[in-house]
Design an enzyme around this catalytic site. Structure first.
Site, short mmCIF file in Angstrom:
data_model
loop_
_atom_site.label_atom_id
_atom_site.label_comp_id
_atom_site.label_asym_id
_atom_site.label_seq_id
_atom_site.Cartn_x
_atom_site.Cartn_y
_atom_site.Cartn_z
N SER C 52 0.83 -1.20 0.00
CA SER C 52 0.00 0.00 0.00
C SER C 52 0.86 1.25 0.00
CB SER C 52 -0.90 0.03 1.24
OG SER C 52 -1.82 -1.04 1.19
N SER C 91 -4.51 2.08 3.62
CA SER C 91 -4.40 0.79 4.30
C SER C 91 -5.63 -0.03 4.00
CB SER C 91 -4.26 1.00 5.82
OG SER C 91 -4.45 -0.22 6.51
N GLY C 92 -5.46 -1.15 3.32
CA GLY C 92 -6.59 -2.00 2.97
C GLY C 92 -7.42 -2.36 4.20
N SER C 93 -6.74 -2.85 5.21
CA SER C 93 -7.42 -3.29 6.43
C SER C 93 -7.85 -2.12 7.30
CB SER C 93 -6.48 -4.18 7.25
OG SER C 93 -5.40 -3.40 7.76
N GLY C 94 -7.20 -0.98 7.11
CA GLY C 94 -7.47 0.16 7.99
C GLY C 94 -6.90 -0.04 9.38
N GLU C 166 -4.70 -3.39 -3.64
CA GLU C 166 -3.60 -2.57 -4.16
C GLU C 166 -3.80 -2.19 -5.63
OE1 GLU C 166 -1.12 -5.19 -1.03
OE2 GLU C 166 -0.81 -5.54 -3.16
#
Lengths: 200, 200, 200, 200
Positions: C52, C91-94, C166
């Site tokens: 990321s 951030s994908g997951s946060g 991504e």
């Protein structure tokens, strides 16, 4: 050129005087941890932000030249750490949030944590198994190690922000590399074998 | 938002159309080289500048997750390369001086060189053992792969500079990772074991 | 090569289907924030870890090509941020700790925070002024956006870890760049004027 | 700990002795170039590979703290250079291919080139407008500056590879920063205003 000469000489004197404030038992303990990481084929990770991070990278590169599995936290190929691996955390103030956070994660993973910092009672130091105290004014403090200032008869800061810390840390870590060469029986020629030969 | 939507859709269409210009034998040869590097426990090095370098880093990280000894040229812990090791060189134009120079050094060391480029007759391609052609306009050329533009009925560039090359290269390399997972019998759970767990 | 082809095509289909899950008002708000940062001559900072972070760097480079004062958190020349400056946190997951921490610091400085994440109720999202939701399985979740999986008739993950996030984030951000070119009246020729010409 | 102490002290003595081999006119000319870059609002770029590159980054960060438009070649936000801009190229041996290549490109763009190297007749030095000679053994030479070895009564290398060059270069560049603070009237408090406050 008055300032250039005076600061150059003062930084050298600072380095010289700093020797008395570097604890032999702390360095010995640090070298022992590194030796055991090497002999047990475990991984060493190094973390720092800003110029402390650059000092850490310079050290990591030499660890790699010695044959360690060494990594900089945040670089592309840095793998997972395991219990028993080592985190070397560098922060003059001992308060850099990302470094303290990394030390916290490292502890939770069962890693050994060595902190290089000027403040042995800082948040970073409190999370470390071993603190290697490095004399140096840091950017959060207006105070040099006054003992050193007194020794040198200086009435003003030598250089801005964390400069002293960074230079002392660099020379300490390069001396640790030489100590490791001696103990591990690594010759300079061996290190050249590891040195990057495709570079940009 | 007209432009956002149109460009997003065009980039997707470009990716879709690009599939027909990606050579199966080239990808097969590339995967075979990677397999042999993995099985013979040799090292893979990746080099690129600018956004191509970022695509290369993303690929290198996944190679590490797969268990490769993979390195980005220029990072701290990148060690010496040896004859038989692999250099993956990424440059849309095939003319990035530092990438061409790295390929030259790699050849002189007896490394295998794989080039990802849009120009199979570029200076980089000429130094490579294997060229994987990636369709994409590049920043040194005002021309898209015209066949793709024609297919899409487009009369103007989709996105500036090397964007198409970079996106196609990214999706190609991520698909190569999946192919390698399959061939090497690596599960996603195995890859998580390698994923960095101390991050800044 | 079965896997390579299938994954390439599935990633393209995923990108295509993802378009329906990208919120036009969120993108519009994001572009507006960027426009105002540009016109008021404020700074944009980008933060992300792992792949990321690489997507973030690719975007930051294009912002620089557009004439923004844009910086990657953690690079050498990244200066102090001020109230009114922008943090773009990816951030994908946060849940990436360093990214969440950066967002926290940014808020305390009075910066605007835009989060790109797959999880609009994640710790990162909660600290953001604006969330741009990006569909994508992330490494902390075994679930794809099921709606997309259903649309595609897929019964297994396409690609490991955060790959989908991504790639969608990359294409979204590149499309945002084209939208900004249009709104700010920047031509590709102008961008070339900013492109690095001394490269390693 | 014999080695640690001895090497630490020898590195300090090396630094002290090196002062006599640093040319005041060269430093004066370097500072003048930097002053004019600052006052004419031009850009300074820094390039180096390996540990020399890290020394260069540490210097670039301080230039930024002083208010320079300073960049590291190869980082994300490094923009185009123009005629009249400055390239500072750091290589102990003066032979690092990527550094020499960057100096070549810089000259072709009409940039000023300052080289920091131990070898004033090296390929890098030949491409420079100004050479700042830095005493130091380098990794391509088994020889220390023998005069310094003689002064110190040393019969063996102090530290491996380019260590001496890197440490002297670091202290020289930090002293240049203090000289610039004095000449440009920049206080430490001003520099703190530039110091990154969102860090990972």
């Amino acid at each position: 050129m008055k300032v250039f000469r005076r600061v150059y000489q003062s930084l050298v004197k600072y380095l010289e005087a700093a020797a008395d404030f570097i604890s032999e038992p702390e360095i010995e303990a640090f070298v022992k941890v590194l030796e055991s990481i090497y002999r047990e084929n475990r991984k060493a990770f190094v973390v720092g932000v800003g110029r402390s991070g650059l000092v850490g990278r310079a050290f990591t590169m030499r660890l790699m030249h010695l044959g360690f599995s060494a990594y900089v936290v945040g670089e592309t190929v840095t793998p997972a750490a395991r219990a028993g691996d080592l985190l070397i955390a560098i922060s003059g103030s001992g308060r850099s949030a990302a470094v303290v956070a990394a030390a916290e994660v490292a502890r939770s993973l069962g890693m050994k944590v060595v902190a290089l910092t000027s403040f042995p009672d800082s948040p970073l130091a409190k999370k470390a198994d071993l603190v290697v105290a490095i004399p140096g004014r840091t950017k959060v403090s207006h105070e040099d190690r006054w003992e050193i200032r007194q020794l040198l008869g200086l009435h003003e800061p030598l250089a801005p922000l964390g400069t002293q810390f960074e230079i002392v840390a660099q020379v300490v870590l390069d001396s640790v590399i030489s100590e490791l060469m001696y103990r591990l029986g690594v010759e300079e020629e061996d290190m050249k074998e590891y040195h990057a030969n495709v570079e940009v």
